[in-house]
Design an enzyme around this catalytic site. Structure first.
Site, PDB file in Angstrom:
ATOM      1  N   GLY A 261       0.794  -1.221   0.000  1.00 32.39           N
ATOM      2  CA  GLY A 261       0.000   0.000   0.000  1.00 32.39           C
ATOM      3  C   GLY A 261       0.826   1.269   0.000  1.00 32.39           C
ATOM      4  O   GLY A 261       1.926   1.323  -0.567  1.00 32.39           O
ATOM      5  N   SER A 262       0.347   2.283   0.692  1.00 29.77           N
ATOM      6  CA  SER A 262       0.882   3.638   0.543  1.00 29.77           C
ATOM      7  C   SER A 262       2.283   3.844   1.095  1.00 29.77           C
ATOM      8  O   SER A 262       2.875   4.904   0.868  1.00 29.77           O
ATOM      9  CB  SER A 262      -0.071   4.644   1.192  1.00 29.77           C
ATOM     10  OG  SER A 262      -1.277   4.723   0.446  1.00 29.77           O
ATOM     11  N   VAL A 263       2.841   2.878   1.846  1.00 29.18           N
ATOM     12  CA  VAL A 263       4.251   3.047   2.217  1.00 29.18           C
ATOM     13  C   VAL A 263       5.119   3.090   0.963  1.00 29.18           C
ATOM     14  O   VAL A 263       6.223   3.627   0.975  1.00 29.18           O
ATOM     15  CB  VAL A 263       4.753   1.950   3.175  1.00 29.18           C
ATOM     16  CG1 VAL A 263       4.073   2.027   4.510  1.00 29.18           C
ATOM     17  CG2 VAL A 263       4.617   0.569   2.574  1.00 29.18           C
ATOM     18  N   LYS A 265       4.621   4.910  -1.449  1.00 29.75           N
ATOM     19  CA  LYS A 265       4.755   6.312  -1.846  1.00 29.75           C
ATOM     20  C   LYS A 265       6.090   6.889  -1.384  1.00 29.75           C
ATOM     21  O   LYS A 265       6.562   7.892  -1.927  1.00 29.75           O
ATOM     22  CB  LYS A 265       3.587   7.123  -1.306  1.00 29.75           C
ATOM     23  CG  LYS A 265       2.275   6.777  -1.998  1.00 29.75           C
ATOM     24  CD  LYS A 265       1.059   7.344  -1.283  1.00 29.75           C
ATOM     25  CE  LYS A 265      -0.235   6.843  -1.958  1.00 29.75           C
ATOM     26  NZ  LYS A 265      -1.440   7.170  -1.193  1.00 29.75           N
TER      27      LYS A 265
END
Length: 541
Positions: A261-263, A265
C-alpha cells in the site's frame, strides 16, 4: 532320574548357547550403538544476542533405546515399559521393534528424568539409555522466527539454526563421524533481546487492541543493515517445534509477500525527486485517473491540486500516480530493481519469499505501483528499501549477524543522491509531526523527532480488492535529523478499535504501534531525547 538329568542338561545347554550367541553378537551391538551416538551427539554452538544474552543452548537429556537381540521376552519387556509409559502398551511399532533382529532401535527420545529413573529400576535386559544433546531456548517464543528450530537429532531445520548448520558444516561433520562436542564458540546475532521483547510485546498488544489476525514488527539499524529485532505474530515456541507447522504461525516478515500500500509512496517520492523531473514544490492534479474500466480512487480527497509535499502528507493515490507517470515506466522499474524490490532478499535467514511483480510495463501498472498496488513484497523488502531512503541513499542487504560500519560501507550501494535522501527525511518528519496534517502523527514521540509513512492497503480476495479487509503498515525512523533506526509495523486485517476515534486506518493503528515501540526502545539503544529542536523547516527543491 536319567530322564530328569537329561532334561536339566538340555536346559543348561540352551542357556549356554544363548549366552554364547549374545557374547558373539556384542561387537555388532557396540557398533550399532556407536553409530547412533555419532548421529546424535554433535553439539551445537550457543546462539547469543548482540549483548551476549543466551538465545539458544544445548542441554543434556536421556533417550531410551533397545538392542532387540538382547531382549529375552518381548511381551514382558513391553508390559514393563508400559508401566512407566502407558501409551507403549497399545503401540504395535514398539513390539515390532523389540521383536526385530536389528542391533539397535530408538524407543523414546527425550525422556523425562522421572521416567528414566523408573525404567532404570525395572532392570529390563536389552534396554538402555543414551545421553544426547537437546536444544533449549530460554526465551521461548520471543525470537522464534529468527532462531528457527532443530529436529530430534539436534539438526537445524529452519531459521538461523539451519544457517549455522550450513555455515559450520555440522551435517557433513556428523556424516563423517566427526562429532565436535565441546569448544564451539557461540554465534552472536545482531538481535537485541531487550528490543526483540519490546517489539513482540507491542505487536501482540496492537494485534489484540485492533483485533488483527496477525502482525509484524521490524527494527533495523539504518547505518549497517543489522536486524535489531524482527517478530511475526502469531509465532511459535522453538522448544515445541511442532508449533511451527501450524499455518497461522508462518513467518510473515520474510516469508510472506503482500501489497504494502501507501508506504510505497516513500519509494515513489524518492524516484520522482531523484529523477530531477519533479521538485518538492511542483503541484499535480489529483482528480481520479481512469484506465479503461479501472479507476483510481482517492481516500483523502482535497478537491484541488497538491504539491509533492502535500501528496505525501495526505497520501494521495492520484498525485503519486501522476508523479510516476511523469518519470516513466522504464525508470520506475529500474528504480525498484535498484532498491531490491524485484528479487529475493539476500540474507542469512533461509525463509525468504520472492516478490510478485507485473511482467509487462504499462501506464496502469506504473500508476498503481506508485501507491503500492500491483506489486507484492515482504515486509523486510520494505524495511530495507525504506532505510536507503533516509540514510543518505545507501542500500545494503539485511543481516542477522553483527556488521561493522566498515563492512557496511563495502556492501552499500548508492541508490539515490544524498540530497534526495535529505528531502525524504523532511517528508518523513513532516508526516509524523503533530499539526502538519500528516497521516503519521500517532507515531510521534516527544524528543525523538520520529518520521514515517502510513500504508493502508485493501487485501485481494478471489481476484478482487476487499474494502473490508486491510493490510496496514507504518514505516518509521528516528531521530530524523540523523537517522539511526528504522521501525516497520504491520497489522493484517485490523478492525476499528472498540470505542476508538475512527476507522481502521494505518494512521490510527500501525502508526500508534510504531510510536509505542520507539518510546520504549529508544533509551535502550542509547538514543536520548532532545527537546530543543524546532519544527521542521520547508526543505529546498
Amino acid at each position: 532320574m536319567l530322564v530328569a538329568g537329561l532334561g536339566f542338561a538340555g536346559i543348561y545347554a540352551a542357556i549356554v548357547l544363548r549366552l554364547i550367541g549374545l557374547g558373539m553378537a556384542s561387537d555388532d551391538h557396540t557398533a550399532a550403538l556407536d553409530s547412533a551416538r555419532a548421529q546424535i551427539s554433535t553439539a551445537r554452538p550457543d546462539i547469543v544476542d548482540r549483548n551476549g544474552e543466551v538465545l539458544a543452548t544445548d542441554v543434556k537429556s536421556s533417550s531410551l533405546y533397545a538392542e532387540p537381540k538382547r531382549i529375552l521376552d518381548v511381551d514382558e519387556a513391553v508390559e514393563a515399559l508400559a508401566s512407566v509409559i502407558p501409551e507403549m502398551r497399545g503401540d504395535d511399532s514398539v513390539r515390532r521393534k523389540l521383536a526385530s533382529k536389528t542391533g539397535f532401535v530408538w524407543l523414546r527420545r527425550e525422556l523425562k528424568p522421572e521416567q528414566r529413573a523408573k525404567i532404570f529400576r525395572l532392570g529390563i535386559p536389552g534396554i538402555g539409555f543414551m545421553d544426547e544433546n537437546r536444544r533449549f531456548y530460554p526465551g521461548g517464543a520471543t525470537a522464534g522466527h529468527v532462531l528457527g528450530t532443530v529436529n530430534v537429532d539436534n539438526q537445524g531445520i529452519s531459521g538461523i539454526e539451519k544457517t549455522i548448520d550450513q555455515d559450520m558444516g555440522l551435517v557433513e561433520l556428523r556424516n563423517l563421524g566427526i562429532v565436535p562436542d565441546r569448544g564451539i564458540e557461540p554465534r552472536r546475532l545482531s538481535i537485541d533481546l531487550r528490543v526483540q521483547h519490546v517489539v513482540r510485546d507491542e505487536m501482540l498488544e496492537a494485534m489484540a487492541r485492533f483485533r488483527a489476525v496477525a502482525a509484524v514488527g521490524i527494527v533495523l539499524d539504518v547505518r549497517t543493515g543489522e536486524v535489531v529485532a524482527m517478530t511475526s505474530v502469531p509465532d511459535f515456541d522453538p522448544n515445541h517445534p511442532e508449533q511451527a507447522l501450524e499455518k497461522q504461525n508462518m513467518n510473515r516478515a520474510t516469508a510472506g509477500v503482500y501489497e504494502m500500500g501507501s508506504v510505497f509512496k516513500t519509494f515513489n517520492s524518492g524516484l520522482a525527486l531523484d529523477s530531477g523531473k519533479v521538485k518538492l514544490t511542483d503541484t499535480f492534479d489529483v482528480t481520479p485517473l481512469q484506465f479503461g474500466s479501472q479507476r483510481i480512487g482517492e481516500f483523502h480527497s482535497k478537491g484541488h491540486p497538491l504539491s509533492v509535499t502535500e501528496i505525501f502528507l495526505y497520501s494521495s493515490n492520484n498525485g503519486s500516480a501522476r508523479m510516476a507517470l511523469r518519470v516513466g515506466s522504464q525508470a520506475q522499474r529500474a528504480f525498484f530493481e535498484r532498491l531490491g524490490l524485484l528479487k529475493r532478499i539476500d540474507t542469512e535467514l533461509p525463509e525468504v519469499a520472492a516478490p510478485l511483480v507485473p511482467k509487462g510495463l504499462s501506464d496502469v501498472s506504473t500508476a498503481t505501483m506508485a501507491f503500492g498496488h500491483g506489486i507484492s513484497v515482504t515486509p523486510m523488502h520494505t524495511a530495507i528499501a525504506g532505510a536507503a531512503m533516509i540514510n543518505g541513499g545507501r542500500l545494503m542487504p539485511p543481516t542477522f549477524f553483527p556488521r561493522t560500519p566498515e563492512e557496511a560501507d563495502r556492501l552499500a550501494v548508492q541508490v539515490i543522491r544524498p540530497e534526495t535522501s535529505d528531502k525524504m527525511r523532511y517528508l518523513f518528519l513532516q508526516n509524523a509531526t503533530s499539526g502538519t496534517g500528516g497521516s503519521g502523527s500517532k507515531a510521534a514521540v516527544p524528543g525523538y523527532r520520529v518520521g514515517g509513512k502510513t500504508g493502508t492497503a485493501e487485501k485481494i480476495e478471489h481476484g478482487h480488492y476487499n474494502a473490508g479487509k486491510r493490510f496496514n503498515s507504518f514505516l518509521a525512523a528516528f531521530p530524523m535529523d540523523d537517522p539511526r533506526y528504522l521501525v516497520l509495523t504491520v497489522l493484517d486485517e485490523p478492525k476499528a478499535e472498540a470505542g476508538g476515534e475512527g476507522p481502521a486506518t494505518a494512521g490510527l493503528n500501525a502508526a500508534s504501534a510504531a510510536g509505542g515501540i520507539i518510546r520504549r526502545i529508544a533509551p535502550m539503544l542509547g538514543v536520548m531525547p532532545r527537546y530543543d529542536q524546532p519544527r521542521p523547516a520547508v526543505a529546498s527543491n
